[in-house]
Design an enzyme around this catalytic site. Sequence first.
Site, short mmCIF file in Angstrom:
data_model
loop_
_atom_site.label_atom_id
_atom_site.label_comp_id
_atom_site.label_asym_id
_atom_site.label_seq_id
_atom_site.Cartn_x
_atom_site.Cartn_y
_atom_site.Cartn_z
N SER A 111 0.81 -1.20 0.00
CA SER A 111 0.00 0.00 0.00
C SER A 111 0.86 1.27 0.00
CB SER A 111 -0.90 -0.01 1.24
OG SER A 111 -1.64 1.18 1.29
N ALA A 135 6.61 11.37 4.23
CA ALA A 135 5.54 11.91 5.08
C ALA A 135 4.46 12.42 4.13
CB ALA A 135 6.07 13.01 5.97
N GLY A 186 1.30 11.76 4.40
CA GLY A 186 0.13 12.18 5.16
C GLY A 186 -1.17 11.62 4.60
N CYS A 240 0.17 4.02 10.36
CA CYS A 240 0.81 5.10 9.61
C CYS A 240 1.43 6.09 10.59
CB CYS A 240 -0.17 5.83 8.70
SG CYS A 240 0.65 7.18 7.83
N ASN A 286 4.81 -1.61 8.88
CA ASN A 286 4.70 -0.29 8.28
C ASN A 286 6.05 0.41 8.51
OD1 ASN A 286 3.69 2.22 7.29
ND2 ASN A 286 1.64 1.62 7.91
N THR A 287 6.15 1.67 8.19
CA THR A 287 7.45 2.36 8.25
C THR A 287 7.86 2.71 9.69
OG1 THR A 287 6.28 4.43 7.88
CG2 THR A 287 7.23 3.36 5.95
N GLY A 325 7.22 -2.70 -1.45
CA GLY A 325 6.84 -1.29 -1.49
C GLY A 325 7.86 -0.42 -2.19
N THR A 326 8.80 0.09 -1.43
CA THR A 326 9.79 1.06 -1.92
C THR A 326 10.49 0.61 -3.20
OG1 THR A 326 10.11 1.84 0.34
CG2 THR A 326 11.88 2.32 -1.21
C1 LIG Z 1 5.48 6.65 -0.11
C2 LIG Z 1 4.89 5.61 0.80
C3 LIG Z 1 3.51 5.61 1.06
C4 LIG Z 1 2.95 4.65 1.91
N1 LIG Z 1 1.60 4.67 2.13
C5 LIG Z 1 1.04 3.69 2.89
C6 LIG Z 1 -0.38 3.64 3.08
O1 LIG Z 1 -1.14 4.42 2.50
N2 LIG Z 1 -0.88 2.66 3.89
C7 LIG Z 1 -0.06 1.74 4.52
O2 LIG Z 1 -0.56 0.88 5.24
N3 LIG Z 1 1.27 1.75 4.32
C8 LIG Z 1 1.84 2.70 3.53
N4 LIG Z 1 3.19 2.70 3.32
C9 LIG Z 1 4.03 1.65 3.96
C10 LIG Z 1 4.36 0.52 2.99
O3 LIG Z 1 3.18 -0.12 2.54
C11 LIG Z 1 5.29 -0.53 3.65
O4 LIG Z 1 4.67 -1.03 4.81
C12 LIG Z 1 6.64 0.04 4.05
O5 LIG Z 1 7.10 1.00 3.12
C13 LIG Z 1 7.72 -1.05 4.19
O6 LIG Z 1 7.90 -1.78 3.00
P1 LIG Z 1 9.04 -1.39 1.89
O7 LIG Z 1 10.35 -1.22 2.63
O8 LIG Z 1 9.04 -2.52 0.90
O9 LIG Z 1 8.60 -0.10 1.29
C14 LIG Z 1 3.78 3.66 2.50
C15 LIG Z 1 5.16 3.66 2.23
C16 LIG Z 1 5.72 4.61 1.39
C17 LIG Z 1 7.20 4.55 1.11
#
Ligand SMILES: Cc1cc2nc3c(=O)[nH]c(=O)nc-3n(C[C@H](O)[C@H](O)[C@H](O)COP(=O)(O)O)c2cc1C
Length: 308
Positions: A20, A69, A71, A129, A191-192, A264-265
């Site tokens: 997501s 961020a 938001g 989040c 999540n992050t 994700g990233t």
């Molecule tokens: C730009 C961005 C937007 C994100 N938006 C959401 C979101 O809307 N809802 C959510 O549950 N996680 C959100 N995340 C978290 C990611 O889904 C994921 O949990 C997190 O980035 C770790 O995985 P990754 O290292 O593969 O990115 C977001 C991450 C990023 C970088």
Amino acid sequence: MDLSIEIGSLNLENPLIAASGCFGYGVEYADVVDLASLGAVAVKGLFLTERLGHPPPRIIETPAGMLNAIGLQGVGVHRFIREYLPQLRDSGAVTIVNICGTTIEEYEELTRILSDVEGVAAIELNISCPNIKAGGITFGCNLAGTHDVVQAAKRATHLPVIPKLTPNVTDIASFARVAEEAGADAVSLVNTFLAMSIDVETRRSKLANIVGGLSGPAIRPIAVRMVYECHQAVSIPIIGMGGITTANDVLEFMIAGASAVQVGTANFVDPYIWKKLMVGLNDYLEKHKIKRLRDIIGTLEVDLAEEA
Ligand SMILES: Cc1cc2nc3c(=O)[nH]c(=O)nc-3n(C[C@H](O)[C@H](O)[C@H](O)COP(=O)(O)O)c2cc1C
């Protein structure tokens, strides 16, 4: 090779799910990847109404990762259902809808609205989040809050409910346990990580929101450890994520106990990553003469030190 896996009542062709917030509403990527070839697509977090999110700068690069961020900018659930869901449905994608609210009632209402439309396979509860002031992580950092949001969502739907856990707690396994007790069909993590970065010349934070969420390879070893801990604590399936960029990373999460993973990233670096991951998983199964990928879930070998 059989890459299929199960998340409760969900049967996925493979364990690779778009995370997501890193894959829009899926349809934006339809020219790059066949959405039906993914295990599933988790769409950008939705509130009941549209949101603009934070002012820029909202994304910056950091060593082996990024800070964001945003938001929770989004079109809101009603526009999503009208403008994006039909295309997702036609594409054959398995759609997981990520939702966010500021009250428990909002989560319940969003869940109910999404259960009444065709084409939603599961609800992912974003209670993690780190970039918004009210709601979300307030529930995810509190055991009772996590329990109550999951219970309310379960009351409102027949669809699988998947709370997404925050790593910004001391003992993530206790949150997985509470989610399971409240009826969650699976948990997703992580999540992050709440983080910040400063420009020393201006002495200002590089993000307008000052703090943001860290993602990407920098967080992967911590996320793998958290999946391992949750796997020991619960018997519902775990969807693992955090910094996946290769098939080996996927396998690491699965051996630690994840039934599926989210990416994700890495999409921002290589939107064609999916093919590479799929080929890598098949190669691994062939090399190790394993017929079904799901047989490696939670197979970490541990030599327990003898008690002194
Ligand atoms: C730009 C961005 C937007 C994100 N938006 C959401 C979101 O809307 N809802 C959510 O549950 N996680 C959100 N995340 C978290 C990611 O889904 C994921 O949990 C997190 O980035 C770790 O995985 P990754 O290292 O593969 O990115 C977001 C991450 C990023 C970088």
